[in-house]
Design a protein around this motif. Structure first.
Motif, PDB file in Angstrom:
ATOM      1  N   ARG A 105       0.835  -1.210   0.000  1.00 42.19           N
ATOM      2  CA  ARG A 105       0.000   0.000   0.000  1.00 42.19           C
ATOM      3  C   ARG A 105       0.861   1.248   0.000  1.00 42.19           C
ATOM      4  O   ARG A 105       0.654   2.159  -0.779  1.00 42.19           O
ATOM      5  N   ASN A 106       1.882   1.208   0.895  1.00 38.61           N
ATOM      6  CA  ASN A 106       2.708   2.400   1.040  1.00 38.61           C
ATOM      7  C   ASN A 106       3.633   2.625  -0.145  1.00 38.61           C
ATOM      8  O   ASN A 106       4.132   3.731  -0.352  1.00 38.61           O
ATOM      9  N   ALA A 107       3.882   1.546  -0.892  1.00 39.31           N
ATOM     10  CA  ALA A 107       4.807   1.677  -2.016  1.00 39.31           C
ATOM     11  C   ALA A 107       4.224   2.504  -3.139  1.00 39.31           C
ATOM     12  O   ALA A 107       4.931   3.048  -3.971  1.00 39.31           O
ATOM     13  N   SER A 108       2.924   2.600  -3.153  1.00 41.58           N
ATOM     14  CA  SER A 108       2.299   3.337  -4.242  1.00 41.58           C
ATOM     15  C   SER A 108       2.242   4.813  -3.916  1.00 41.58           C
ATOM     16  O   SER A 108       1.525   5.248  -3.019  1.00 41.58           O
ATOM     17  N   THR A 109       3.033   5.583  -4.632  1.00 49.37           N
ATOM     18  CA  THR A 109       3.037   7.026  -4.404  1.00 49.37           C
ATOM     19  C   THR A 109       2.323   7.764  -5.524  1.00 49.37           C
ATOM     20  O   THR A 109       1.735   8.806  -5.303  1.00 49.37           O
ATOM     21  N   SER A 110       2.359   7.181  -6.707  1.00 48.62           N
ATOM     22  CA  SER A 110       1.725   7.887  -7.823  1.00 48.62           C
ATOM     23  C   SER A 110       0.214   7.622  -7.793  1.00 48.62           C
ATOM     24  O   SER A 110      -0.228   6.604  -7.260  1.00 48.62           O
ATOM     25  N   PRO A 111      -0.568   8.533  -8.372  1.00 52.27           N
ATOM     26  CA  PRO A 111      -2.025   8.305  -8.403  1.00 52.27           C
ATOM     27  C   PRO A 111      -2.434   7.230  -9.403  1.00 52.27           C
ATOM     28  O   PRO A 111      -3.594   6.857  -9.464  1.00 52.27           O
ATOM     29  N   ASN A 112      -1.457   6.736 -10.175  1.00 55.16           N
ATOM     30  CA  ASN A 112      -1.804   5.763 -11.223  1.00 55.16           C
ATOM     31  C   ASN A 112      -2.119   4.388 -10.663  1.00 55.16           C
ATOM     32  O   ASN A 112      -2.755   3.589 -11.329  1.00 55.16           O
ATOM     33  N   VAL A 113      -1.593   4.114  -9.474  1.00 54.24           N
ATOM     34  CA  VAL A 113      -1.854   2.796  -8.895  1.00 54.24           C
ATOM     35  C   VAL A 113      -2.394   2.976  -7.482  1.00 54.24           C
ATOM     36  O   VAL A 113      -1.744   3.594  -6.644  1.00 54.24           O
ATOM     37  N   THR A 114      -3.575   2.483  -7.231  1.00 51.13           N
ATOM     38  CA  THR A 114      -4.130   2.462  -5.890  1.00 51.13           C
ATOM     39  C   THR A 114      -4.246   1.008  -5.461  1.00 51.13           C
ATOM     40  O   THR A 114      -4.999   0.247  -6.074  1.00 51.13           O
ATOM     41  N   VAL A 115      -3.477   0.662  -4.444  1.00 53.07           N
ATOM     42  CA  VAL A 115      -3.508  -0.729  -4.003  1.00 53.07           C
ATOM     43  C   VAL A 115      -4.656  -0.889  -3.020  1.00 53.07           C
ATOM     44  O   VAL A 115      -4.779  -0.126  -2.062  1.00 53.07           O
ATOM     45  N   GLN A 116      -5.504  -1.863  -3.274  1.00 55.85           N
ATOM     46  CA  GLN A 116      -6.662  -2.049  -2.420  1.00 55.85           C
ATOM     47  C   GLN A 116      -6.878  -3.526  -2.149  1.00 55.85           C
ATOM     48  O   GLN A 116      -6.656  -4.363  -3.016  1.00 55.85           O
ATOM     49  N   GLU A 117      -7.302  -3.820  -0.944  1.00 52.37           N
ATOM     50  CA  GLU A 117      -7.519  -5.210  -0.580  1.00 52.37           C
ATOM     51  C   GLU A 117      -8.962  -5.593  -0.874  1.00 52.37           C
ATOM     52  O   GLU A 117      -9.865  -4.787  -0.674  1.00 52.37           O
ATOM     53  N   VAL A 118      -9.151  -6.810  -1.320  1.00 51.02           N
ATOM     54  CA  VAL A 118     -10.523  -7.254  -1.570  1.00 51.02           C
ATOM     55  C   VAL A 118     -11.131  -7.700  -0.243  1.00 51.02           C
ATOM     56  O   VAL A 118     -10.435  -7.823   0.769  1.00 51.02           O
TER      57      VAL A 118
END
Lengths: 685, 247
Positions: free
Chosen positions: A379-392
């Motif tokens: 989750r924290n690795a994603s800084t750009s708005p292009n990738v939003t990590v989300q849990e199902v």
């Protein structure tokens, strides 16, 4: 589903050459009579027979091929002609791909008026969705069995694959059909009619248990054994950021992070498996992340090692991953299951919706705290708005994934990254339509070959974003101290996608391929084949790409590179050496070959069921492929029954009358030829 | 289904040859020997002519279809001339053999007349050239398809069979006329046979216009049949006598 007749798909390309030969020169040497009768179809792809412990799937023709009068079926209304009214059965159906559905096939299956089916696969008009795989891929061989998480078996929670279920050569067939077979005003067309013959006789029957038993009888009693089927097998590929001694084994204290993806795909037809979204998307992302990590200056100093694994045969009940787990348990692999600290698997990731990248976890092992830690890092690795990590939703089970085989053996913390939260975003799962187009690799018009290779598509950017997130998370998980985010190169991603999905015989692949493998370029298709000593072509391609992205150039001669034991500091147990073709020189005729040192390894991926001799195994994959002698297809004209009978009748009349007249002339020869030199003459006496 | 076409064409092409063989040749070992040896002579002649054609194709410009077509005609003509040369060689050989046979026979007469030799040798040339030209076509007739997918005539098999039947007859007649001409030293007749053979060979280049090739070839066959009948000692009177005795 099992269907016992021939299926082919007619493709595009090559036939035009034979055509030219016959027409342009007027006469062709060689067997020109055959060329006058038959048009051989060269770009067809068969559907072959595959078997597992209990069933067989695929197609079959009789030993001498199946012949039928061609009838093009473009809409449902065309079917009654074939099934009921047509006057000249059996028919060979040329089926448009959008009709190639379960319902149509079952209608045709029971009819004795159908001798075979050829499916026309055109790039321009493809159905809105098509997937020949089951609605629950690899059911029963993953994590969830009746003993373990039985509420999740048979996909009764989430149906993962709800859709389950140039064209010159096609044009030649259709032209032949139009010229000869089209019914005029509803009345039957005149003979001769255009017909097609399909040969794909499969030797194996019933199931893997049966065919393997026959194999073993053959090998033990026959002097000249002829096997009837072979296990599906290939090679897994793996590579460590910090090289690992291939023959030794890792210290139990050492821990590694494993990044997994798969490298094979399938479709209804043999070896026609582009697998753009279902396979290549995850594989390319893992490759891009591997490259990004290797480029880091402190990659070799990371406290935790990172392993990139690419599994073969995952579509057929997890052949590759189950073999690796089996090898790990048996201590035959340098890494043990206990060494794996975290597991990240890349599944289908190219079709993300609203920048969302979904994390799937197993609800049974989800309680493990390290899983939460893993999720946080991603989750924290994603800084750009292009990738939003989300849990199902945490109660949802894992989608079909190699990770299931690892979980089955040991409770390892891990996640599966996908572009779908529930059912697949992929509408062409494991089908021939899962091509570059299905993941929106769109190129502008009018680019040259080299420009196309370099052009960064939206698909490549999106996958590079995922790879960046993955690389950053991996770096931090491995204990890296640098806080800036890592970015994967979208250009590399673009080039890989182009090479793996559009054209493998491109200048980049030519320059990085191992020179002894160069002939596979242009011939790689993502299908896994029956077991061979050498790796499948797509595996060789992957090895070359991975070696290029993660390896280093060394200054070895060709002899040293091909046999590094001659060099003192080669460290053969840590590295492999590839003698690659190298880029073209300035004069564009010669190449500068180079030696690449890489920690990339390949290892046999054959289901443990065959090593154990458990051909009816429910634990391991039991898929085998039937053997066959020849697979071919041809079109030609068939005469009317009347013409055949007339020919036979004329022949018999000629024969009988010649016997009679010869008898009488012979009997009177002494009178007939008495004129000349007296006595007997030509037709004896 | 292909079996009907195969047997029909085989009977058309080789029915007359088979009945001639069974009724007039198979009973006499000497004739069988002459038949086999004659076939061998024909095969050697074709081997040599195909060698010449092959070499000429190799040394010429292969990408020029007109030139290649010309070479094919040239090869056919060479083949005809070589076949006739070998026919003459075979005649000389049989003459020698005939003398030998006469010396060892009890009554000092050869057990086989030169006319019979002429018939058998001509027949041997015919049968082997027929087999040679039609066997691969017959092999393809077994399959499910017929010619025509590229727009050719669907009667290809049947016309090929009829052409072969004519070739078998023609060779037999040529053999009879040729040997008789050699016996009587009639050079004009020999030239006539060679020209007739050349014309027949040339007519086959009119294929696939079968009516343009088959009809003239059958007319030639009829003509040669009459000529051979006369050369073998037949005449109108004999036919009448024959018919009268049959009644």
């Amino acid at each position: 589903f099992a269907v016992s007749r021939s299926f082919f798909t007619a493709g595009f390309e090559t036939l035009i050459t034979t055509w030219h030969c016959v027409f342009a020169t007027g006469f062709c040497h060689g067997n020109s009579v055959e060329r006058k009768i038959y048009i051989r179809l060269n770009s067809t792809t068969p559907c072959v027979r595959l078997l597992n412990a209990t069933h067989q799937i695929g197609c079959q023709s009789s030993r001498s091929g199946d012949t039928g009068v061609i009838h093009v079926v473009e809409k449902d209304d065309d079917l009654p002609w074939v099934l009921e009214t047509g006057p000249s059965p059996p028919y060979m159906i040329l089926l448009e791909a959008d009709l190639f559905t379960r319902e149509t096939m079952f209608k045709l299956k029971g009819s004795s008026r159908v001798s075979g089916i050829a499916v026309v696969f055109s790039k321009s008009s493809r159905p809105s969705s098509f997937s020949p795989d089951t609605t629950c891929p690899n059911d029963g061989y993953g994590l969830y069995t009746d003993d373990n998480g039985s509420q999740y078996t048979h996909c009764n929670k989430t149906t993962w694959n709800p859709l389950g279920n140039d064209e010159n050569e096609t044009e030649v067939i259709k032209q032949c059909y139009r010229d000869h077979n089209v019914p005029q005003n509803g009345s039957a067309p005149q003979y001769p009619l255009c017909a097609m013959q399909l040969f794909s006789h499969m030797h194996a029957v019933t199931s893997t248990v049966t065919c393997m038993r026959r194999n073993s009888i053959q090998t033990s009693f026959s002097i000249n054994p002829e096997a009837v089927c072979d296990s599906l097998a290939g090679h897994n590929v793996w590579s460590a950021v910090k090289p690992i001694n291939n023959s030794g084994s890792l210290d139990p204290e050492d821990s590694v992070i494993m990044v997994a993806s798969r490298m094979d795909s399938r479709s209804f037809f043999w070896n026609l498996a582009p697998g753009a979204e279902s396979t290549v998307s995850g594989m390319v992302t893992a490759l891009a992340a591997a490259e990004a990590l290797h480029k880091l200056p402190d990659a070799q100093e990371l406290p935790t090692n990172i392993i990139f694994a690419f599994f073969e045969g995952e579509v057929f009940d997890y052949i590759g991953s189950s073999r690796m787990v089996y090898d790990m348990e048996k201590g035959r692999f340098p890494i043990n299951l206990t060494n794996i600290k975290a597991f990240i698997e890349l599944n289908q990731v190219a079709l993300r919706n609203d920048s969302l990248l979904w994390l799937h976890t197993d609800p049974v092992s989800r309680t493990n705290e390290t899983v939460q830690n893993l999720i946080e890092h991603l989750r924290n690795a994603s800084t750009s708005p292009n990738v939003t990590v989300q849990e199902v939703n945490q109660s949802q089970p894992l989608p079909p994934a190699s990770f299931q085989r690892f979980l089955r053996a040991r409770n390892i913390p891990g996640v599966v990254l996908t572009d779908h939260s529930g059912s697949y975003s992929n509408k062409y799962f494991h089908s021939m339509y899962d091509t570059a187009d299905s993941i929106h690799m769109d190129y502008p018009e009018g680019l040259s070959d080299d420009q196309v290779l370099e052009y960064v598509t939206e698909a490549a950017k999106s996958l590079a974003d995922v790879a960046s997130v993955l690389a950053t998370a991996l770096y931090r998980l491995a204990g890296g101290e640098n806080t800036t985010a890592i970015t994967a190169d979208p250009k590399t991603v673009s080039k890989m996608l182009y090479g793996f999905l559009v054209k493998s015989n491109n200048s980049w692949f030519q320059s990085i391929i191992r020179s002894d493998w160069s002939k596979i370029l242009g011939k790689d298709r993502r299908g896994i084949k029956a077991s061979t000593k050498t790796a499948n072509n797509h595996t060789l391609l992957l090895l070359s790409v991975l070696a290029n992205l993660t390896g280093t150039m060394v200054n070895f001669t060709k002899e040293e590179c091909q046999d590094p034991s001659k060099v003192t500091d080669a460290k053969k147990e840590l590295y492999d050496y590839y003698w690659v073709q190298g880029p073209l020189n300035d004069n564009l005729t010669e190449r500068t070959p180079q030696c690449v040192r890489t920690a990339t390894r390949s290892r046999l991926a054959e289901s443990p069921a065959f090593e154990l001799g458990e051909w009816g195994s429910t634990e391991y994959s039991t898929w085998t492929e039937s053997r066959w002698k020849e697979i071919r297809a041809r079109i030609f004209l068939v005469p009317s029954h009347k013409l055949e009978m007339i020919t036979l009748f004329v022949g018999i009349v000629v024969f009988v009358s010649s016997i009679v007249s010869t008898y009488f002339i012979n009997a009177k020869a002494h009178i007939l030829f008495s004129g000349a030199q007296g006595g007997d003459a030509d037709v004896a006496y | 289904m292909g079996a009907a076409v195969f047997f029909g064409c085989t009977f058309v092409a080789f029915g007359p040859a088979l009945s001639l063989f069974i009724l007039t040749i198979a009973g006499d070992p000497l004739r069988v020997i002459i038949l086999v040896a004659g076939s061998f002579f024909w095969l050697v002649s074709v081997l040599l002519s195909s060698l010449i054609w092959f070499i000429s194709v190799q040394v010429s410009n292969k990408s020029d279809p007109r030139l290649q077509y010309g070479l094919l005609i040239f090869g056919a003509a060479i083949s005809v001339l070589l076949q006739e040369t070998f026919r003459y060689a075979y005649y000389r050989l049989l003459k020698k053999a005939d003398e030998g046979l006469a010396t060892i026979s009890e009554d000092g007469r050869s057990p086989i007349s030169i006319q019979q030799m002429a018939y058998v040798s001509g027949f041997s040339f015919g049968i082997i050239s027929g087999v040679f030209s039609v066997i691969n076509i017959l092999a393809d007739a077994v399959g499910p398809g017929i010619v025509g997918v590229h727009g050719d005539s669907q009667y290809y098999f049947l016309t090929s069979a009829f052409l072969t039947m004519a070739i078998v007859f023609l060779h037999t007649f040529w053999g009879i006329v040729f040997f008789a001409a050699c016996e009587k030293k009639q050079l004009v007749h020999i030239v006539g046979v060679v020209i007739c053979h050349l014309v027949t060979s040339g007519l086959t280049f009119l294929n696939p216009r079968y009516e343009a090739s088959l009809i003239p070839i059958y007319l030639l066959t009829l003509l040669m049949g009459v000529w051979a009948f006369v050369a073998a000692g037949g005449n109108y009177r004999n036919i009448r006598k024959c018919l009268v005795s049959a009644q």
